[in-house]
Design a protein around this motif. Structure first.
Motif, PDB file in Angstrom:
ATOM      1  N   ARG A 132       0.748  -1.270   0.002  1.00 25.01           N
ATOM      2  CA  ARG A 132       0.050   0.166   0.135  1.00 25.01           C
ATOM      3  C   ARG A 132       1.061   1.421  -0.201  1.00 25.01           C
ATOM      4  N   TYR A 133       1.937   1.141   0.742  1.00 28.20           N
ATOM      5  CA  TYR A 133       2.823   2.364   0.884  1.00 28.20           C
ATOM      6  C   TYR A 133       3.511   2.761  -0.544  1.00 28.20           C
ATOM      7  N   GLU A 134       3.788   1.419  -1.096  1.00 24.83           N
ATOM      8  CA  GLU A 134       4.636   1.644  -2.294  1.00 24.83           C
ATOM      9  C   GLU A 134       3.836   2.075  -3.462  1.00 24.83           C
ATOM     10  N   LEU A 135       2.669   1.535  -3.598  1.00 22.89           N
ATOM     11  CA  LEU A 135       1.612   2.224  -4.423  1.00 22.89           C
ATOM     12  C   LEU A 135       1.653   3.589  -4.202  1.00 22.89           C
ATOM     13  N   LEU A 136       1.215   4.147  -3.050  1.00 21.72           N
ATOM     14  CA  LEU A 136       0.874   5.492  -2.682  1.00 21.72           C
ATOM     15  C   LEU A 136       2.050   6.355  -3.274  1.00 21.72           C
ATOM     16  N   TYR A 137       3.156   5.849  -3.083  1.00 19.66           N
ATOM     17  CA  TYR A 137       4.613   6.522  -3.433  1.00 19.66           C
ATOM     18  C   TYR A 137       4.613   6.450  -4.871  1.00 19.66           C
ATOM     19  N   GLU A 138       4.350   5.306  -5.552  1.00 20.22           N
ATOM     20  CA  GLU A 138       4.434   5.573  -6.893  1.00 20.22           C
ATOM     21  C   GLU A 138       3.469   6.441  -7.668  1.00 20.22           C
ATOM     22  N   GLY A 140       2.546   9.033  -6.471  1.00 20.16           N
ATOM     23  CA  GLY A 140       2.777  10.527  -6.001  1.00 20.16           C
ATOM     24  C   GLY A 140       1.934  10.920  -4.956  1.00 20.16           C
ATOM     25  N   LEU A 141       1.313  10.203  -4.409  1.00 23.30           N
ATOM     26  CA  LEU A 141       0.620  10.593  -3.212  1.00 23.30           C
ATOM     27  C   LEU A 141       1.033  10.728  -1.808  1.00 23.30           C
ATOM     28  N   VAL A 142       2.392  10.609  -1.540  1.00 24.74           N
ATOM     29  CA  VAL A 142       2.914  10.618  -0.135  1.00 24.74           C
ATOM     30  C   VAL A 142       3.911  11.752  -0.656  1.00 24.74           C
ATOM     31  N   GLU A 143       4.270  12.436   0.639  1.00 23.56           N
ATOM     32  CA  GLU A 143       5.159  13.515   0.482  1.00 23.56           C
ATOM     33  C   GLU A 143       6.720  13.069  -0.054  1.00 23.56           C
ATOM     34  N   GLU A 144       7.023  11.941   0.552  1.00 27.82           N
ATOM     35  CA  GLU A 144       8.578  11.436   0.150  1.00 27.82           C
ATOM     36  C   GLU A 144       8.403  11.196  -1.311  1.00 27.82           C
ATOM     37  N   ALA A 145       7.294  11.106  -2.133  1.00 24.41           N
ATOM     38  CA  ALA A 145       7.526  10.963  -3.609  1.00 24.41           C
ATOM     39  C   ALA A 145       7.775  12.180  -4.039  1.00 24.41           C
ATOM     40  N   THR A 146       7.183  13.051  -3.751  1.00 26.50           N
ATOM     41  CA  THR A 146       7.362  14.435  -4.419  1.00 26.50           C
ATOM     42  C   THR A 146       8.702  15.028  -3.770  1.00 26.50           C
ATOM     43  N   ARG A 147       9.027  14.975  -2.806  1.00 23.18           N
ATOM     44  CA  ARG A 147      10.264  15.266  -2.292  1.00 23.18           C
ATOM     45  C   ARG A 147      11.365  14.658  -3.033  1.00 23.18           C
ATOM     46  N   ASP A 148      11.653  13.357  -3.055  1.00 26.08           N
ATOM     47  CA  ASP A 148      12.390  12.467  -3.870  1.00 26.08           C
ATOM     48  C   ASP A 148      12.488  13.067  -5.466  1.00 26.08           C
ATOM     49  N   HIS A 149      11.408  13.293  -5.989  1.00 23.89           N
ATOM     50  CA  HIS A 149      11.544  13.591  -7.459  1.00 23.89           C
ATOM     51  C   HIS A 149      11.431  15.129  -7.770  1.00 23.89           C
ATOM     52  N   GLY A 150      11.529  16.030  -6.469  1.00 21.93           N
ATOM     53  CA  GLY A 150      11.482  17.309  -6.833  1.00 21.93           C
ATOM     54  C   GLY A 150      10.368  18.179  -7.314  1.00 21.93           C
ATOM     55  N   SER A 151       9.334  17.548  -7.536  1.00 19.93           N
ATOM     56  CA  SER A 151       8.298  17.884  -7.848  1.00 19.93           C
ATOM     57  C   SER A 151       7.269  18.361  -6.897  1.00 19.93           C
ATOM     58  N   THR A 152       6.298  19.076  -7.195  1.00 18.09           N
ATOM     59  CA  THR A 152       5.460  19.854  -5.950  1.00 18.09           C
ATOM     60  C   THR A 152       4.097  19.719  -6.763  1.00 18.09           C
ATOM     61  N   ALA A 153       3.752  18.856  -7.746  1.00 14.75           N
ATOM     62  CA  ALA A 153       2.435  19.137  -8.406  1.00 14.75           C
ATOM     63  C   ALA A 153       1.468  18.567  -7.493  1.00 14.75           C
ATOM     64  N   LEU A 154       1.453  17.130  -7.002  1.00 16.46           N
ATOM     65  CA  LEU A 154       0.332  16.776  -6.353  1.00 16.46           C
ATOM     66  C   LEU A 154       0.035  17.030  -4.796  1.00 16.46           C
ATOM     67  N   VAL A 155      -1.061  17.136  -4.199  1.00 17.76           N
ATOM     68  CA  VAL A 155      -1.519  17.234  -2.880  1.00 17.76           C
ATOM     69  C   VAL A 155      -1.327  15.890  -2.336  1.00 17.76           C
ATOM     70  N   SER A 156      -0.559  15.775  -0.986  1.00 21.49           N
ATOM     71  CA  SER A 156      -0.216  14.563  -0.475  1.00 21.49           C
ATOM     72  C   SER A 156      -1.521  14.159   0.184  1.00 21.49           C
ATOM     73  N   VAL A 157      -1.764  12.813   0.555  1.00 21.17           N
ATOM     74  CA  VAL A 157      -2.710  12.395   1.322  1.00 21.17           C
ATOM     75  C   VAL A 157      -2.412  12.306   2.806  1.00 21.17           C
ATOM     76  N   PRO A 158      -3.331  12.526   3.608  1.00 19.08           N
ATOM     77  CA  PRO A 158      -3.163  12.385   4.974  1.00 19.08           C
ATOM     78  C   PRO A 158      -2.132  11.396   5.264  1.00 19.08           C
ATOM     79  N   GLY A 159      -1.443  11.508   6.580  1.00 15.39           N
ATOM     80  CA  GLY A 159      -0.392  10.621   6.970  1.00 15.39           C
ATOM     81  C   GLY A 159       1.107  11.259   7.124  1.00 15.39           C
ATOM     82  N   ARG A 160       1.644  10.984   8.203  1.00 14.16           N
ATOM     83  CA  ARG A 160       2.911  11.921   8.675  1.00 14.16           C
ATOM     84  C   ARG A 160       3.974  11.455   7.828  1.00 14.16           C
TER      85      ARG A 160
END
Lengths: 320, 320
Positions: free
Chosen positions: B185-191, B193-213
DNA sequence: TCAAAAGTGTTATCCTTACACCCATGT
DNA sequence: ACATGGGTGTAAGGATAACACTTTTGA
């Protein structure tokens, strides 16, 4: 999985005293003629391995590169086994870490290169093959030696403990044989000083070793880890098919599982198990094989990899 | 196990270009007030970690040393989770390897040091707690976002594939929820682009993240790995007791399992399961607890660790 | 008396296990 | 004919799931 990037690391200083060498080491398995075989290099009992390098995209791809370079064997399924560190060596200023992998493949190329050397894993672990009943050596050699070892313990608590551990691992004292305990069995024999590696590591030569071919360094323990993992995994994940040709009969499938598990399984029930889980589908063809009525040919239903990922629930969930 | 020495290594040259830094990193779990908690350091969402050093006897003892030094928390059960390598960083002449561990412990000391910081793991994965039914956010937020992601795929094959993966992982389309799929589940959300780590790693800021610290670096993925492993392990190995006080009631035990699994379980059936497997024995005492009839107190039967090592057979063995 | 938690029983259902038995082909 | 392997049926036993119900305490 486990292959996406780590982010936000602080910049590192240059190489420091605590840097280590990282080795990748692979247990590559194929089933050839009803024997579970492991790939070794050269004529020695050495598992393929090599250092993890800057050039490798990931640990897994490093394993692929090394094995394919050294043996020409392409790998299918790969999973990580275990990571461990060398024990301290006096005077050494560096340590090494070994990251071991289990890989499944098929030997198709009959032209076995000299680089590629397949050997039954039961050469290394003769006590593990129970397909023709419990091997005589278990009762004749292992049992008395292990009981001696238990008996020679300093205190009676340790004596009992050793007896019990030997009993659980090898199925003594009316216990059932459990094929998944391959690693525990090897470690017990090592601890009891009954395998060559033990005397080699400790510089002693006192005890006579038990049958079973030794390997270099701790490769035999890594192989035992791989066997145990595979024997456990075939029960809940359809990995056997990585070892099968694209098309096969149900008996061939059964023989492959038996080779890995080191035990015979019940034919009718095995077939039902396979069909019920919808792991395979008929090709419509039949095989013109050796002896007996022609058998239906099947292929693996790759769809099952997606579908269920079998829940495996053991918890009595509420309001289900 | 895995701690005896490696023998016969060839002498090594001095440090070479391919040497790496090895980090040990721990997911330390305790259940506090019916919440599954993970240990972090400082005020940040950082798992305890540190470099593997020459002075450490083994990888495991290295983990113990670091965690106890940094947090003062003594560890009980420890098992290895996974080893992975940093992705290439352009211009870097060195790489790091992370070896992650799962550790179980009890928080007894009420004086929570400032070094020690326990937080529910559901702060990081709010979609994982199904004890009060499926969280609203799964249907309201995750489902539409994941379906959008699927729908935006380039080709229709990928669209279907993404839909299916989301369905399996989160139990959409009349599928059952499977608590063991926490990592997927976490890896799917990462893929997606729905968790902050994904946008952080890829330098993009497009998507709004999903709840969850979010956590630092890839610590949240490591935590997800630990959760998945623990949720699966409690079903076939009696590790829950590492999280329990020496004496407990059956309901306390049940609540602990429920906290970990993130689902409610059926009381009568749970009790039978525990008693039938003879995991516990009565102390003879009863508890004078909050509300309701006094409950019998039990303790874990440590003997079961030796005894069976539950076969777990799924193969239809012959002439058994 | 009621809420809350402890604890017991009972049933239907499914899965596993262990057998017994018949089918089709080559020699 | 018979050996070899292919393939089906079935009945017993155990584990699981679902649910109903009784008991004992404190407020």
């Amino acid at each position: 999985m486990h292959d996406h990037a780590k982010g936000n690391r602080k910049g590192r200083a240059g190489r420091k005293a605590n840097d280590v060498k990282a080795d990748l080491i692979a247990v590559v398995v194929a089933v050839i003629n009803r024997d579970p075989c492991v790939l070794t290099i050269g004529l020695e009992a050495v598992l393929p391995s090599g250092p993890f390098e800057l050039a490798h995209r990931s640990l897994q791809s490093g394993v692929r590169v090394w094995v394919e370079q050294r043996t020409g064997q392409p790998l299918g399924y790969i999973e990580q086994l275990y990571t461990f560190a060398d024990r301290d060596r006096i005077g050494a200023d560096e340590r090494a870490i070994s990251i071991s992998y289990l890989a499944l493949t098929r030997e198709e190329d009959a032209t076995s290169s000299t680089r590629r050397c397949w050997g039954t894993w039961y050469d290394y672990f003769p006590w593990e093959d129970h397909r023709s009943g419990t091997p005589a050596m278990v009762g004749d050699v292992l049992r008395p030696r292990l009981f001696d070892w238990a008996h020679n313990a300093a205190d009676s608590a340790t004596r009992l403990e050793r007896r019990r551990r030997a009993g659980v691992a090898f199925g003594f004292d009316d216990r059932a044989w459990n094929e998944e305990l391959a690693l525990q069995r090897y470690e017990l024999l090592y601890e009891a000083g009954l395998v060559e590696e033990a005397t080699r590591d400790h510089g002693s030569t006192a005890l006579v070793s038990v049958p079973g071919r030794p390997m270099i360094a701790d490769h035999r323990r890594i192989l035992a880890t791989g066997i145990a993992r595979l024997r456990s995994k075939i029960k809940y994940r359809p990995v056997v098919f990585e070892l099968m040709p694209p098309v096969f009969t149900l008996l061939q499938l059964q023989r492959t599982v038996e080779a890995l598990a080191g035990r015979l399984i019940n034919k009718p029930n095995f077939r039902r198990l396979v069909e019920q889980q919808e792991l395979v589908e008929e090709t419509g063809e039949t095989s013109v094989e050796t002896g007996g009525r022609p058998a239906k040919l099947y292929r693996f239903r790759h769809a099952v990899l997606d579908e269920s990922i079998a829940a495996g629930t053991k918890l009595p969930l509420a309001r289900g």
